[in-house]
Scaffold this motif. Structure first.
Motif, mmCIF file in Angstrom:
data_model
loop_
_atom_site.group_PDB
_atom_site.id
_atom_site.type_symbol
_atom_site.label_atom_id
_atom_site.label_comp_id
_atom_site.label_asym_id
_atom_site.label_seq_id
_atom_site.Cartn_x
_atom_site.Cartn_y
_atom_site.Cartn_z
ATOM 1 N N UNK A 190 0.817 -1.212 0.000
ATOM 2 C CA UNK A 190 0.000 0.000 0.000
ATOM 3 C C UNK A 190 0.855 1.268 0.000
ATOM 4 N N UNK A 191 1.892 1.289 0.828
ATOM 5 C CA UNK A 191 2.738 2.482 0.911
ATOM 6 C C UNK A 191 3.543 2.654 -0.377
ATOM 7 N N UNK A 192 4.059 1.555 -0.949
ATOM 8 C CA UNK A 192 4.840 1.681 -2.185
ATOM 9 C C UNK A 192 3.977 2.193 -3.343
ATOM 10 N N UNK A 193 2.713 1.758 -3.399
ATOM 11 C CA UNK A 193 1.817 2.269 -4.455
ATOM 12 C C UNK A 193 1.616 3.772 -4.311
ATOM 13 N N UNK A 194 1.374 4.223 -3.074
ATOM 14 C CA UNK A 194 1.154 5.643 -2.860
ATOM 15 C C UNK A 194 2.415 6.453 -3.162
ATOM 16 N N UNK A 248 5.950 -1.764 10.845
ATOM 17 C CA UNK A 248 6.515 -0.438 10.560
ATOM 18 C C UNK A 248 7.686 -0.569 9.588
ATOM 19 N N UNK A 249 8.486 -1.605 9.750
ATOM 20 C CA UNK A 249 9.566 -1.832 8.788
ATOM 21 C C UNK A 249 9.015 -2.095 7.389
ATOM 22 N N UNK A 250 7.865 -2.773 7.304
ATOM 23 C CA UNK A 250 7.223 -2.981 6.017
ATOM 24 C C UNK A 250 6.855 -1.658 5.363
ATOM 25 N N UNK A 251 6.360 -0.712 6.156
ATOM 26 C CA UNK A 251 6.022 0.614 5.636
ATOM 27 C C UNK A 251 7.280 1.360 5.189
ATOM 28 N N UNK A 252 8.356 1.262 5.988
ATOM 29 C CA UNK A 252 9.619 1.901 5.607
ATOM 30 C C UNK A 252 10.125 1.359 4.265
ATOM 31 N N UNK A 253 10.045 0.034 4.082
ATOM 32 C CA UNK A 253 10.511 -0.544 2.821
ATOM 33 C C UNK A 253 9.661 -0.064 1.642
ATOM 34 N N UNK A 254 8.350 -0.022 1.840
ATOM 35 C CA UNK A 254 7.464 0.446 0.782
ATOM 36 C C UNK A 254 7.760 1.881 0.383
ATOM 37 N N UNK A 255 8.212 2.678 1.352
ATOM 38 C CA UNK A 255 8.536 4.080 1.089
ATOM 39 C C UNK A 255 9.927 4.249 0.496
ATOM 40 N N UNK A 256 10.649 3.131 0.313
ATOM 41 C CA UNK A 256 12.009 3.233 -0.189
ATOM 42 C C UNK A 256 12.972 3.737 0.863
ATOM 43 N N UNK A 261 13.620 -6.233 -2.079
ATOM 44 C CA UNK A 261 13.854 -5.120 -3.003
ATOM 45 C C UNK A 261 12.891 -5.208 -4.175
ATOM 46 N N UNK A 262 12.608 -6.434 -4.605
ATOM 47 C CA UNK A 262 11.666 -6.631 -5.715
ATOM 48 C C UNK A 262 10.279 -6.156 -5.334
ATOM 49 N N UNK A 263 9.869 -6.400 -4.082
ATOM 50 C CA UNK A 263 8.533 -5.984 -3.640
ATOM 51 C C UNK A 263 8.371 -4.472 -3.726
ATOM 52 N N UNK A 264 9.363 -3.738 -3.234
ATOM 53 C CA UNK A 264 9.298 -2.271 -3.282
ATOM 54 C C UNK A 264 9.295 -1.768 -4.716
ATOM 55 N N UNK A 265 10.164 -2.323 -5.556
ATOM 56 C CA UNK A 265 10.249 -1.881 -6.948
ATOM 57 C C UNK A 265 8.975 -2.197 -7.724
ATOM 58 N N UNK A 266 8.374 -3.348 -7.451
ATOM 59 C CA UNK A 266 7.108 -3.691 -8.104
ATOM 60 C C UNK A 266 6.023 -2.720 -7.690
ATOM 61 N N UNK A 267 5.880 -2.496 -6.384
ATOM 62 C CA UNK A 267 4.817 -1.622 -5.885
ATOM 63 C C UNK A 267 4.941 -0.199 -6.404
ATOM 64 N N UNK A 268 6.149 0.383 -6.298
ATOM 65 C CA UNK A 268 6.318 1.773 -6.714
ATOM 66 C C UNK A 268 6.169 1.935 -8.221
#
Length: 464
Positions: free
Chosen positions: A91-95, A167-175, A312-319
């Motif tokens: 959710x955070x990476x999409x936003x 919270x770490x999941x949110x940090x990763x999503x935010x890059x 890293x793949x999860x963040x890159x996919x989401x963003x």
């Protein structure tokens, strides 16, 4: 290609932490900047697991068995934390891909509210029934008597576990993986220091034995959460929680639960399969259980860094999906998978060559060493497939498609792995060896199925 000098500079930047636009930066550079902090984060988590069992191992096989039984149940609580963490990253990476930072902060606050409620529920139930849980898992009466204090403290600390994860999941999503890395380094660094002090005592601090290990873990993770909250509320980062964000939104919570349910399902199914396997192996005595526990900790030491690279793949996919760049997201996944397979191949070779020596670090019991080294030799034969599968699963999760990996888990881990393990271990008389063979076969199959479904591309159309 990234030159050595440039690569070292990227590593330095990754550790120091710098917020980048991962929808435009070079994919290779993006993987390095995201993966290095995640790998270092997971290396510290791995080190914690190994150090913890090193000190606990000095208390004897019963203490190791208690940790193994408790952690097999604790995986259910981990599943809740990981499920919400997956939702947070997606959710955070999409936003962030959409450049909607205000909404990302609001989602993070709702994640915290959701996680806190679930942590109190799961932790409370587990604490109350700690003794019954150990007995149900096949622990002997002396193991229950000596381990109930440890189990209760660990279960009480589940609030810190879940908050740290999400919270770490949110940090990763935010890059911002450097913040997640530092939080875990603080948490596990404190645990490593406190472990010998609280277990064996020093000066005026009494020796608490096995229960001291639980207090060290809980205190360390709580410190990590304090660090996370400081950075969420200090307003210095793109991901921040302001007063405007601090309003409970049941609509957002419902969306979080929808996305996280698949993530929770993945890890609950995975955890349940490990619980069943632990229960089967407990039938072959404390030495078999202790050997399995040691091998599992050593395996985690390598799987967690691989998981960090996969993240890293999860963040890159989401963003990139948020930025409407599906092709770029797919290329990032394939490149990350290549790196992970190479890493896991190297680990396989090291375990085949040095498995017995690694096992001997944690115990002096010859039978326990034999079982642990056998587990390492057999299970890691499927490591190359593991490396591929981990990236595929994280790519699904980063896209918000948590349902597909959950279904794969049900079919492979429940319908195939558990019956196969029982057949080989009990019915055919292979004992613990049969369980190790079942794990290697089924987790390799899991990876191949994930790869096949990823290639079909339905994950690109998921909306979160």
């Amino acid at each position: 290609m990234i030159r050595i000098k440039d690569f070292l500079r990227l590593i330095s930047l990754a550790v120091k932490g710098r917020e980048e636009d991962y929808t435009t930066l070079s994919i290779r550079k993006s993987i390095v900047l995201l993966a290095i902090p995640m790998i270092l984060e997971m290396l510290m988590e791995s080190l914690f697991a190994v150090v913890d069992i090193f000190f606990v191992g000095r208390l004897g096989p019963s203490a190791i068995a208690t940790v193994g039984l408790t952690e097999s149940v604790l995986m259910i609580i981990y599943a809740v934390g990981m499920g919400i963490s997956i939702a947070g990253t997606a959710l955070v990476s999409r936003r962030f891909g959409e450049k909607n930072y205000q909404k990302a902060g609001s989602i993070t606050y709702q994640l915290m509210v959701t996680g806190l409620v679930l942590a109190l529920l799961t932790g409370g139930v587990a604490t109350y029934f700690a003794g019954e849980i150990l007995a149900l898992m096949g622990a002997a009466p002396d193991v229950v008597a000596g381990g109930i204090g440890y189990a209760r403290v660990i279960f009480v600390g589940s609030v810190a576990i879940i908050m740290l994860f999400l919270i770490n999941g949110a940090f990763r999503g935010a890059g911002q993986p450097h913040l997640a890395m530092r939080a875990l380094w603080i948490a596990n660094g404190a645990n490593i220091i406190l472990d010998p002090v609280l277990i064996f005592g020093i000066g005026f601090i009494p020796a608490l034995g096995l229960e001291g290990a639980a207090w060290a873990t809980t205190a360390g993770r709580s410190l990590g959460v304090v660090y996370q909250l400081y950075h969420l509320f200090n307003g210095k980062h793109l991901l921040k929680i302001s007063r405007e964000n601090m309003v409970v939104s049941f609509a957002v919570i419902a969306r979080i639960l929808k996305v996280s349910s698949g993530g929770m399902g993945q890890y609950l199914i995975d955890s349940a399969s490990w619980i069943f396997l632990t229960r089967i192996i407990a039938e072959f005595g404390s030495n078999a259980l202790a050997g399995y526990t040691i091998a599992f900790r050593i395996i985690v030491f390598t799987l967690l860094p691989a998981w960090g690279l996969s993240s890293a793949a999860a963040t890159l996919v989401g963003q990139n999906l948020g930025a409407q760049k599906a092709r770029r997201a797919e290329l990032a996944v394939w490149l990350t998978a290549r790196y992970n397979v190479i890493f896991m191949a190297a680990v396989t070779l090291s375990f085949l060559l040095f498995g017995e020596h690694l096992s001997a670090i944690f115990t002096s019991e010859p039978e326990v060493i034999r079982i642990a080294s056998e587990a390492l030799g057999i299970i890691t034969l499927g490591y190359i497939f593991f490396g591929l599968g981990m990236v595929m699963v994280q790519a699904f999760n980063g896209a918000g498609d948590t349902r597909t990996p959950a279904i794969i888990n049900v079919v492979v881990l429940w319908l195939i792995e558990i019956p196969l393990a029982y057949l080989l271990a009990v019915s055919l008389g292979f004992a613990a060896t049969g369980i190790f063979i079942a794990i290697a076969i089924c987790h390799s199959l899991h990876a191949l199925v994930s790869w096949w479904l990823f290639r079909k591309g339905k994950w690109k159309k998921v909306k979160v």
